[in-house]
Design an enzyme around this catalytic site. Structure first.
Site, PDB file in Angstrom:
ATOM      1  N   SER A 242      -5.880   9.532  14.148  1.00 22.90           N
ATOM      2  CA  SER A 242      -4.852   8.844  13.277  1.00 22.90           C
ATOM      3  C   SER A 242      -5.489   9.029  11.792  1.00 22.90           C
ATOM      4  CB  SER A 242      -5.292   7.343  13.645  1.00 22.90           C
ATOM      5  OG  SER A 242      -6.785   7.003  13.024  1.00 22.90           O
ATOM      6  N   LYS A 243      -4.774   8.710  10.883  1.00 23.23           N
ATOM      7  CA  LYS A 243      -5.037   8.896   9.479  1.00 23.23           C
ATOM      8  C   LYS A 243      -6.637   8.435   9.295  1.00 23.23           C
ATOM      9  CE  LYS A 243      -1.251   7.145   8.856  1.00 23.23           C
ATOM     10  NZ  LYS A 243      -0.221   7.578   9.905  1.00 23.23           N
ATOM     11  N   GLN A 244      -6.937   7.323   9.894  1.00 22.27           N
ATOM     12  CA  GLN A 244      -8.171   6.730   9.421  1.00 22.27           C
ATOM     13  C   GLN A 244      -9.264   7.689  10.237  1.00 22.27           C
ATOM     14  OE1 GLN A 244      -5.562   4.935  10.725  1.00 22.27           O
ATOM     15  NE2 GLN A 244      -5.175   4.105   8.708  1.00 22.27           N
TER      16      GLN A 244
END
Length: 311
Positions: A242-244
């Protein structure tokens, strides 16, 4: 499965551009729709406004087009549909299924800890503190749906038979958040019904949401789509990409390489083709062989209606 009535969708959140993990979900839903001669719709799930990145929705649309994943019809944008969600919420309220809750997350966790002596792994079930009325001096921070007792069962086309006691494992869940935003569970159920979605193909990280959505579909008298939850892409630490967790945006210049990687993740093997359109044609054929009906000969599975956006 009736090819003439199949309607699928891809529903990204515009919290950033597409990455390899989101491409896997997009590709799986696209291939399943094209393999069954159906429609593939695009929905922008932008209700969680604090997480929305300006320009991300438009960039996602450009990325999909660059990958040859052309959707059918106008794009549905959740932030433009407040009145529709309010109508569904009001229907549930009139039927006695909604109540106000004054609890904070810490209070919920403390209540479960006192009751059970420990906190469960993952989600903490709501203990029903406000189910019979707000405690004296408290006001509603959020609004919850009363979950009927009983086991929710469904068949997932990838993961197999699923069942959950939503009342025990989740409890009464929030439909209108403390910050005034509609919860994902309500919006997705209302939108799937409005778009006549027959088949939901998405990442396995959303598998646990399906029983809650079944609860709402039954309370609202809405159809229950067929479900398929495909394996998520993970990083080197085993975390969902994910972006995180450090996912990088897809680069249009590497569209064919990105599609090949996503196809391998979905069990399609190595597909060696010179261009995106022919790659998608072969990927659809292989998906058909595994999961469903092949398109008619001569059908250009990479073709779709020119993208437009509902305003």
């Amino acid at each position: 499965m009736n090819r003439s009535t199949y309607i699928g969708r891809f529903a990204p959140s515009p919290s950033g551009p597409l990455h390899q993990g989101s491409l896997v979900a997009a590709l799986a839903s696209y291939l399943d729709a094209r393999a069954h001669g159906g429609q593939w719709l695009l929905r922008i799930e932008d209700l969680d406004t604090p997480r929305v990145v300006p320009g991300a929705a438009e960039r996602i649309c450009r990325q999909l087009s660059g990958l040859g994943l052309h959707w059918d019809g106008p794009v549905l944008v959740q932030s433009e549909r407040d009145a529709v969600y309010r109508d569904a919420f009001d229907r549930l309220t009139r039927a006695g299924h909604i109540y106000g809750c004054g609890c904070t997350r810490k209070e919920i966790a403390d209540s479960v800890l006192r009751r059970d002596g420990r906190l469960p792994d993952g989600e903490v079930p709501y203990p029903g503190t406000c189910a019979h009325g707000l405690p004296p001096g408290r006001h509603a921070r959020a609004w919850r749906v009363r979950v009927p007792s009983g086991i929710v069962q469904f068949e997932d086309r990838w993961a197999g038979s699923q069942h959950q006691d939503v009342a025990a494992d989740v409890g009464d869940f929030v439909l209108l958040r403390a910050d005034g935003l509609w919860a994902y569970q309500l919006a997705v159920v209302v939108d799937d019904a409005a778009q006549h979605i027959t088949d939901v193909v998405r990442g396995a990280d959303l598998l646990a949401s399906t029983p809650r959505q079944r609860v709402l579909q039954r309370l609202l008298g809405m159809p229950e789509p067929r479900m398929m939850h495909v394996p998520v892409v993970t990083n080197l630490d085993g975390q969902k990409l994910s972006k995180q967790t450090g996912a990088t945006a897809l680069d249009p210049a590497h569209a064919l390489d990105d599609l090949r990687a996503a196809g391998r993740h979905l069990g399609l093997g190595d597909i060696v083709r010179a261009d995106v359109a022919s790659w998608l044609t072969e990927a659809t054929r292989r998906w058909s062989a595994r999961w469903g009906t092949a398109p008619r000969l001569g059908t250009d599975v990479a073709a779709g209606q020119a993208p437009t956006r509902r305003r």
